[in-house]
Design a protein around this motif. Sequence first.
Motif, PDB file in Angstrom:
ATOM      1  N   ASP A  27       0.857  -1.192   0.000  1.00 12.32           N
ATOM      2  CA  ASP A  27       0.000   0.000   0.000  1.00 12.32           C
ATOM      3  C   ASP A  27       0.888   1.235   0.000  1.00 12.32           C
ATOM      4  O   ASP A  27       2.080   1.154   0.333  1.00 12.32           O
ATOM      5  CB  ASP A  27      -0.903  -0.018   1.242  1.00 12.32           C
ATOM      6  CG  ASP A  27      -2.170   0.831   1.077  1.00 12.32           C
ATOM      7  OD1 ASP A  27      -2.054   1.986   0.632  1.00 12.32           O
ATOM      8  OD2 ASP A  27      -3.266   0.358   1.414  1.00 12.32           O
ATOM      9  N   ASP A  28       0.300   2.375  -0.347  1.00  8.39           N
ATOM     10  CA  ASP A  28       1.050   3.632  -0.335  1.00  8.39           C
ATOM     11  C   ASP A  28       0.645   4.513   0.835  1.00  8.39           C
ATOM     12  O   ASP A  28       1.025   5.680   0.883  1.00  8.39           O
ATOM     13  CB  ASP A  28       0.845   4.400  -1.645  1.00  8.39           C
ATOM     14  CG  ASP A  28      -0.588   4.897  -1.808  1.00  8.39           C
ATOM     15  OD1 ASP A  28      -1.515   4.145  -1.453  1.00  8.39           O
ATOM     16  OD2 ASP A  28      -0.781   6.023  -2.299  1.00  8.39           O
ATOM     17  N   ASN A  29      -0.121   3.956   1.779  1.00  8.05           N
ATOM     18  CA  ASN A  29      -0.614   4.730   2.921  1.00  8.05           C
ATOM     19  C   ASN A  29      -0.149   4.068   4.219  1.00  8.05           C
ATOM     20  O   ASN A  29      -0.484   2.911   4.490  1.00  8.05           O
ATOM     21  CB  ASN A  29      -2.141   4.805   2.871  1.00  8.05           C
ATOM     22  CG  ASN A  29      -2.709   5.725   3.932  1.00  8.05           C
ATOM     23  OD1 ASN A  29      -2.633   5.432   5.115  1.00  8.05           O
ATOM     24  ND2 ASN A  29      -3.293   6.834   3.515  1.00  8.05           N
ATOM     25  N   ILE A  30       0.616   4.809   5.007  1.00  3.87           N
ATOM     26  CA  ILE A  30       1.189   4.261   6.235  1.00  3.87           C
ATOM     27  C   ILE A  30       0.104   3.839   7.228  1.00  3.87           C
ATOM     28  O   ILE A  30       0.236   2.821   7.905  1.00  3.87           O
ATOM     29  CB  ILE A  30       2.136   5.288   6.895  1.00  3.87           C
ATOM     30  CG1 ILE A  30       3.342   5.564   5.989  1.00  3.87           C
ATOM     31  CG2 ILE A  30       2.602   4.802   8.261  1.00  3.87           C
ATOM     32  CD1 ILE A  30       4.276   4.404   5.805  1.00  3.87           C
ATOM     33  N   ILE A  33       4.322  -3.737   3.087  1.00  2.00           N
ATOM     34  CA  ILE A  33       5.308  -3.063   2.241  1.00  2.00           C
ATOM     35  C   ILE A  33       4.761  -1.720   1.777  1.00  2.00           C
ATOM     36  O   ILE A  33       3.635  -1.626   1.287  1.00  2.00           O
ATOM     37  CB  ILE A  33       5.676  -3.929   1.021  1.00  2.00           C
ATOM     38  CG1 ILE A  33       6.324  -5.246   1.498  1.00  2.00           C
ATOM     39  CG2 ILE A  33       6.616  -3.177   0.086  1.00  2.00           C
ATOM     40  CD1 ILE A  33       6.697  -6.186   0.362  1.00  2.00           C
ATOM     41  N   PHE A  34       5.590  -0.703   1.924  1.00  2.00           N
ATOM     42  CA  PHE A  34       5.232   0.659   1.540  1.00  2.00           C
ATOM     43  C   PHE A  34       5.828   0.981   0.177  1.00  2.00           C
ATOM     44  O   PHE A  34       6.996   0.713  -0.089  1.00  2.00           O
ATOM     45  CB  PHE A  34       5.762   1.643   2.583  1.00  2.00           C
ATOM     46  CG  PHE A  34       5.590   3.093   2.222  1.00  2.00           C
ATOM     47  CD1 PHE A  34       4.342   3.686   2.252  1.00  2.00           C
ATOM     48  CD2 PHE A  34       6.680   3.861   1.846  1.00  2.00           C
ATOM     49  CE1 PHE A  34       4.176   5.025   1.919  1.00  2.00           C
ATOM     50  CE2 PHE A  34       6.532   5.197   1.520  1.00  2.00           C
ATOM     51  CZ  PHE A  34       5.271   5.772   1.551  1.00  2.00           C
ATOM     52  N   THR A  35       5.006   1.562  -0.715  1.00  2.00           N
ATOM     53  CA  THR A  35       5.498   1.942  -2.039  1.00  2.00           C
ATOM     54  C   THR A  35       5.987   3.386  -2.035  1.00  2.00           C
ATOM     55  O   THR A  35       5.298   4.286  -1.558  1.00  2.00           O
ATOM     56  CB  THR A  35       4.389   1.814  -3.101  1.00  2.00           C
ATOM     57  OG1 THR A  35       3.300   2.678  -2.756  1.00  2.00           O
ATOM     58  CG2 THR A  35       3.886   0.393  -3.192  1.00  2.00           C
ATOM     59  N   ASP A  82      10.058   7.980   5.062  1.00  2.00           N
ATOM     60  CA  ASP A  82      10.736   6.953   5.850  1.00  2.00           C
ATOM     61  C   ASP A  82       9.712   6.159   6.642  1.00  2.00           C
ATOM     62  O   ASP A  82       8.773   6.718   7.215  1.00  2.00           O
ATOM     63  CB  ASP A  82      11.745   7.593   6.808  1.00  2.00           C
ATOM     64  CG  ASP A  82      12.924   8.201   6.061  1.00  2.00           C
ATOM     65  OD1 ASP A  82      13.279   7.654   4.993  1.00  2.00           O
ATOM     66  OD2 ASP A  82      13.477   9.203   6.539  1.00  2.00           O
ATOM     67  N   SER A  83       9.888   4.856   6.672  1.00  2.00           N
ATOM     68  CA  SER A  83       8.994   3.986   7.420  1.00  2.00           C
ATOM     69  C   SER A  83       9.808   2.904   8.114  1.00  2.00           C
ATOM     70  O   SER A  83      10.369   2.023   7.459  1.00  2.00           O
ATOM     71  CB  SER A  83       7.955   3.351   6.488  1.00  2.00           C
ATOM     72  OG  SER A  83       7.187   2.403   7.167  1.00  2.00           O
ATOM     73  N   GLU A  84       9.897   2.983   9.438  1.00  2.00           N
ATOM     74  CA  GLU A  84      10.693   2.016  10.181  1.00  2.00           C
ATOM     75  C   GLU A  84       9.967   0.680  10.342  1.00  2.00           C
ATOM     76  O   GLU A  84      10.593  -0.375  10.374  1.00  2.00           O
ATOM     77  CB  GLU A  84      11.047   2.581  11.559  1.00  2.00           C
ATOM     78  CG  GLU A  84      11.946   3.812  11.500  1.00  2.00           C
ATOM     79  CD  GLU A  84      12.319   4.307  12.876  1.00  2.00           C
ATOM     80  OE1 GLU A  84      11.884   3.687  13.875  1.00  2.00           O
ATOM     81  OE2 GLU A  84      13.040   5.316  12.955  1.00  2.00           O
ATOM     82  N   GLN A  85       8.645   0.728  10.427  1.00  2.00           N
ATOM     83  CA  GLN A  85       7.893  -0.496  10.703  1.00  2.00           C
ATOM     84  C   GLN A  85       7.700  -1.370   9.469  1.00  2.00           C
ATOM     85  O   GLN A  85       7.608  -2.593   9.578  1.00  2.00           O
ATOM     86  CB  GLN A  85       6.519  -0.154  11.295  1.00  2.00           C
ATOM     87  CG  GLN A  85       5.705  -1.384  11.676  1.00  2.00           C
ATOM     88  CD  GLN A  85       4.376  -1.026  12.320  1.00  2.00           C
ATOM     89  OE1 GLN A  85       4.045   0.148  12.469  1.00  2.00           O
ATOM     90  NE2 GLN A  85       3.611  -2.030  12.719  1.00  2.00           N
TER      91      GLN A  85
END
Length: 240
Positions: A194-197, A213-215, A224-227
């Motif tokens: 997805d593209d939304n945290i 998974i973040f796009t 930035d996404s640590e999770q």
Amino acid sequence: MSEKDRVLLLDFDGVLCNGLDEMLIVSYNTYYKCDLRYVDSISSAQRIFFYQNRWMVRPAGEYFILWKAYELFKNIDIKIFHYLKLQFLEEIQLFQSSFYKQRDALKDDLEYWLSLHKTYQNVSEFLLKPESKFFIITNKDKESVEILAKYFGYFSKIRDIYSKEISVYKEQLIKRLLSDYQFDYTSNKFIFIDDNITNLDEVASMKEDIVTIFTSWGYMGDVDSEQHKKIYNMSDFIGF
């Protein structure tokens, strides 16, 4: 022990399809009660505001909040967004109903409606691979997804579509899918892209073991996404 089979769960808008221009036109016309057909008819300041902040919106009714914030402040952050969401609950529901009516009306000119959508280049390359099969998890309506997938040539790649007719929340959609298909967890590995945290956070909190998974190319941009894992190309998910 053999590698588990991947069950790929993909968001639609912002992952497979860039529909920002459609959302901009429909939400603008709904809010301002007008009938514009071209993105350039909207001021550059409004377009930039919408493109930069669209990632906050989940159900379509929340586009009301973006335009209300522009009207009031010419600015917005996530705190203002949630504040306005509480203040305008009734207006959001009414807006959502009108939004879908506006979008359905655009489909009467199908060629024009389709022209407001694009497929991301790196996704197009992924979709050419014959083994690429996936579920779609979206808060868009199922009919629109089907029309666009057929138009862009990847409808046959879709195993099933879980859409807003069931729920506008990704966690609930995935729970329904898992219940419907009764996958064997010992032989399958679930990957949600997805593209939304916020969506990814909710799915990651589920008791089911799902890789999130973040796009980097979606509506939220490259944050930035640590999770969550992050990919820059659709095919990169195979590394997880």
